[in-house]
Design an enzyme around this catalytic site. Structure first.
Site, PDB file in Angstrom:
ATOM      1  N   ASP A  22       0.855  -1.187   0.000  1.00  0.00           N
ATOM      2  CA  ASP A  22       0.000   0.000   0.000  1.00  0.00           C
ATOM      3  C   ASP A  22       0.895   1.243   0.000  1.00  0.00           C
ATOM      4  OD1 ASP A  22      -3.234   0.557   1.037  1.00  0.00           O
ATOM      5  OD2 ASP A  22      -1.798   2.224   1.002  1.00  0.00           O
ATOM      6  N   GLY A  60     -15.891   2.935   3.646  1.00  0.00           N
ATOM      7  CA  GLY A  60     -14.599   3.595   3.487  1.00  0.00           C
ATOM      8  C   GLY A  60     -13.824   3.161   2.258  1.00  0.00           C
ATOM      9  N   GLN A  61     -14.508   2.540   1.298  1.00  0.00           N
ATOM     10  CA  GLN A  61     -13.815   2.098   0.074  1.00  0.00           C
ATOM     11  C   GLN A  61     -13.541   3.299  -0.817  1.00  0.00           C
ATOM     12  OE1 GLN A  61     -15.925  -0.888  -2.175  1.00  0.00           O
ATOM     13  NE2 GLN A  61     -14.237  -1.169  -3.628  1.00  0.00           N
ATOM     14  N   HIS A  91     -10.428  -5.305  -2.947  1.00  0.00           N
ATOM     15  CA  HIS A  91      -9.079  -5.555  -2.431  1.00  0.00           C
ATOM     16  C   HIS A  91      -9.140  -5.923  -0.962  1.00  0.00           C
ATOM     17  CE1 HIS A  91     -10.094  -1.251  -2.283  1.00  0.00           C
ATOM     18  NE2 HIS A  91      -9.442  -1.191  -1.133  1.00  0.00           N
ATOM     19  N   LEU A  92      -8.229  -6.815  -0.582  1.00  0.00           N
ATOM     20  CA  LEU A  92      -8.043  -7.158   0.817  1.00  0.00           C
ATOM     21  C   LEU A  92      -6.868  -6.360   1.340  1.00  0.00           C
ATOM     22  CD1 LEU A  92      -9.460  -9.691  -0.518  1.00  0.00           C
ATOM     23  CD2 LEU A  92      -8.338 -11.056   1.246  1.00  0.00           C
ATOM     24  N   HIS A  93      -7.064  -5.669   2.459  1.00  0.00           N
ATOM     25  CA  HIS A  93      -5.931  -5.063   3.154  1.00  0.00           C
ATOM     26  C   HIS A  93      -5.390  -6.112   4.120  1.00  0.00           C
ATOM     27  CE1 HIS A  93      -6.816  -0.652   2.385  1.00  0.00           C
ATOM     28  NE2 HIS A  93      -8.013  -1.148   2.170  1.00  0.00           N
TER      29      HIS A  93
HETATM   30  P1  AMP Z   1      -9.739   1.542   0.356  1.00  0.00           P
HETATM   31  O1  AMP Z   1      -9.802   2.898   1.001  1.00  0.00           O
HETATM   32  O2  AMP Z   1     -10.143   0.412   1.232  1.00  0.00           O
HETATM   33  O3  AMP Z   1     -10.461   1.532  -0.971  1.00  0.00           O
HETATM   34  O4  AMP Z   1      -8.218   1.265   0.073  1.00  0.00           O
HETATM   35  C1  AMP Z   1      -7.540   1.800  -1.025  1.00  0.00           C
HETATM   36  C2  AMP Z   1      -6.085   1.713  -0.675  1.00  0.00           C
HETATM   37  O5  AMP Z   1      -5.350   1.821  -1.876  1.00  0.00           O
HETATM   38  C3  AMP Z   1      -5.590   2.808   0.254  1.00  0.00           C
HETATM   39  O6  AMP Z   1      -5.039   2.223   1.427  1.00  0.00           O
HETATM   40  C4  AMP Z   1      -4.546   3.547  -0.579  1.00  0.00           C
HETATM   41  O7  AMP Z   1      -3.437   3.972   0.182  1.00  0.00           O
HETATM   42  C5  AMP Z   1      -4.167   2.493  -1.588  1.00  0.00           C
HETATM   43  N1  AMP Z   1      -3.672   2.988  -2.848  1.00  0.00           N
HETATM   44  C6  AMP Z   1      -4.259   3.901  -3.664  1.00  0.00           C
HETATM   45  N2  AMP Z   1      -3.520   4.099  -4.772  1.00  0.00           N
HETATM   46  C7  AMP Z   1      -2.445   3.271  -4.651  1.00  0.00           C
HETATM   47  C8  AMP Z   1      -1.308   3.001  -5.467  1.00  0.00           C
HETATM   48  N3  AMP Z   1      -1.134   3.618  -6.646  1.00  0.00           N
HETATM   49  N4  AMP Z   1      -0.398   2.113  -5.033  1.00  0.00           N
HETATM   50  C9  AMP Z   1      -0.577   1.466  -3.849  1.00  0.00           C
HETATM   51  N5  AMP Z   1      -1.629   1.664  -3.051  1.00  0.00           N
HETATM   52  C10 AMP Z   1      -2.551   2.551  -3.435  1.00  0.00           C
END
Ligand code: AMP
Ligand code: ZN
Length: 118
Positions: free
Chosen positions: A35, A97-98, A104-106
């Site tokens: 991330d 919060g997406q 995607h899985l964090h």
């Molecule tokens: P969410 O808020 O659950 O949709 O998570 C999206 C995640 O994608 C966030 O934690 C961002 O920091 C991450 N993110 C967005 N753009 C990028 C990127 N280009 N490379 C890596 N992570 C990213």
């Protein structure tokens, strides 16, 4: 040959190599990368190569794929030495919060997690 998603979706672009990323794991079904704004010492995103907008848009035909990604996340956690535990988060939709509309899985670990999440 590009689909609309491949041109407009940040994570599709990452999978295609159009946006740079730090790869952590990959196979024929999924891709995992660091991330860009880490919220823990280990913060990895695991995504399917297939574009799925969110968990709310997934269906039974994607059951094996989603199970595969969950087990890939556990494998990455093991390889990252997260034996004391970790958290898997799937933010879904606006109130969830997406912010990127490609499921995607964090994988978060390397520090104690608190509950409830914000
Ligand atoms: P969410 O808020 O659950 O949709 O998570 C999206 C995640 O994608 C966030 O934690 C961002 O920091 C991450 N993110 C967005 N753009 C990028 C990127 N280009 N490379 C890596 N992570 C990213
Ligand atoms: Zn996508």
């Amino acid at each position: 040959m590009y689909t609309d998603h491949a041109m407009s979706c940040t994570f599709c672009k990452i999978i295609d190599g159009k946006i740079p990323s730090t790869a952590v794991y990959q196979d024929d079904l999924g891709y995992a990368f660091a991330d860009v704004n880490p919220q823990a010492p280990v913060h990895v995103l695991i995504v399917p190569r297939e574009h799925i907008g969110s968990l709310a848009e997934a269906d039974q035909s994607q059951r094996d794929l989603l199970g595969h990604l969950l087990l890939a996340a556990a494998d990455i956690a093991r390889k990252k030495g997260l034996g004391n535990g970790y958290r898997i988060v799937v933010n879904t939709g606006e109130e969830g919060g997406q912010t990127v509309d490609h499921i995607h899985l964090h994988l978060l670990g390397g520090r104690p997690m608190t509950w409830p999440p914000g």
